[in-house]
Design a protein around this motif. Structure first.
Motif, PDB file in Angstrom:
ATOM      1  N   LYS A  97       0.819  -1.219   0.000  1.00  0.00           N
ATOM      2  CA  LYS A  97       0.000   0.000   0.000  1.00  0.00           C
ATOM      3  C   LYS A  97       0.852   1.268   0.000  1.00  0.00           C
ATOM      4  CE  LYS A  97      -3.405   2.482   2.846  1.00  0.00           C
ATOM      5  NZ  LYS A  97      -4.237   2.431   4.077  1.00  0.00           N
ATOM      6  N   TYR A  98       1.796   1.365   0.945  1.00  0.00           N
ATOM      7  CA  TYR A  98       2.534   2.619   1.112  1.00  0.00           C
ATOM      8  C   TYR A  98       3.716   2.753   0.158  1.00  0.00           C
ATOM      9  CZ  TYR A  98      -0.479   3.671   5.009  1.00  0.00           C
ATOM     10  OH  TYR A  98      -1.586   3.955   5.772  1.00  0.00           O
ATOM     11  N   GLU A 101       1.946   4.352  -2.579  1.00  0.00           N
ATOM     12  CA  GLU A 101       1.520   5.707  -2.220  1.00  0.00           C
ATOM     13  C   GLU A 101       2.681   6.691  -2.264  1.00  0.00           C
ATOM     14  OE1 GLU A 101      -0.415   7.818   1.696  1.00  0.00           O
ATOM     15  OE2 GLU A 101      -1.338   5.961   0.974  1.00  0.00           O
ATOM     16  N   GLU A 134       4.277   2.508   7.731  1.00  0.00           N
ATOM     17  CA  GLU A 134       4.272   3.742   6.922  1.00  0.00           C
ATOM     18  C   GLU A 134       5.505   4.581   7.245  1.00  0.00           C
ATOM     19  OE1 GLU A 134       1.436   7.653   6.031  1.00  0.00           O
ATOM     20  OE2 GLU A 134       0.875   6.223   7.593  1.00  0.00           O
TER      21      GLU A 134
END
Length: 224
Positions: A97-98, A101, A134
């Motif tokens: 995910k990150y 991102e 994150e």
């Protein structure tokens, strides 16, 4: 209509709003803000809370009638510390995910870093794990997350005051670099203290070479 509504942290809803939620659940109808007509709705309601809603009901913080209305099919999810086998899967999800991102190549995680995550009790559960991954991705300058990128437990002592944030340059890249260097300096100091200033031992914990560690000690003017 015909879909699903997820009410997160329903235990935080004020009592006066709880009565309105109860009415919607019982009557299956709503009124739009500013509207004059009643609209029938058919939806599935999912609720979540990290509180003990039964206890909150007994203490008068949550309506008993609303509790019984939403407690038709309860699912209790154990805290993350009681399901450590989920951690590797969650870590892989957050890495995917990150990495996307932040526009980075898909990062991997070092076995020792994963071991560090597995050995932590996670009082903040999955949200704390997500924040940790994150932050690790932001701080990492490699294609793999190493133990020194993982800030949990004693590493959580690091604080950057609002004034520090305000004093950072407007240029985001420059500001980010300053924060990264402050974190790196802090971590090196803590590990050196932990190992009683033993460079070889400290470099192993930080997963960098003794030469690189000496260069960083010199760069950050760390007294040893």
């Amino acid at each position: 209509q015909g879909g699903t509504i997820f009410l997160d942290e329903i235990g935080e809803i004020p009592l006066n709003v709880q009565s309105k939620v109860l009415r919607v659940l019982q009557e299956k109808e709503i009124e739009r803000i500013g509207g004059s007509s009643t609209i029938k709705v058919d939806v599935r309601i999912l609720c979540a809370s990290n509180q003990d809603l039964k206890k909150a009901t007994e203490e008068g913080r949550f309506r008993e009638d609303l509790f019984f209305r939403i407690n038709i099919f309860p699912i209790t999810i154990p805290p993350l510390r009681n399901r450590a086998s989920d951690i590797p899967l969650l870590v892989e999800h957050f890495l995917e995910k990150y990495s996307k991102e932040f526009g980075k190549k898909r990062l991997k995680i070092h076995p020792e870093a994963l071991k560090k995550l597995n050995n932590y009790s996670w009082p903040g559960n999955v949200r704390e794990l997500e924040n940790t991954i994150e932050r690790a991705i932001i701080l990492s300058d490699k294609d793999i997350i190493i133990p020194s990128d993982i800030f949990i437990g004693e590493s959580g002592e690091l604080k950057i005051s609002p004034l520090d944030i305000l004093d950072l340059p407007d240029n985001l890249q420059e500001a980010t670099q300053i924060v990264i260097e402050e974190v790196e300096k802090y971590k090196i100091k803590k590990v050196i203290e932990k190992t009683n200033k033993k460079i070889e031992e400290a470099s192993k914990l930080l997963n960098i070479s003794p030469k690189t560690l000496k260069e960083k000690i010199k760069k950050y003017k760390i007294e040893i």
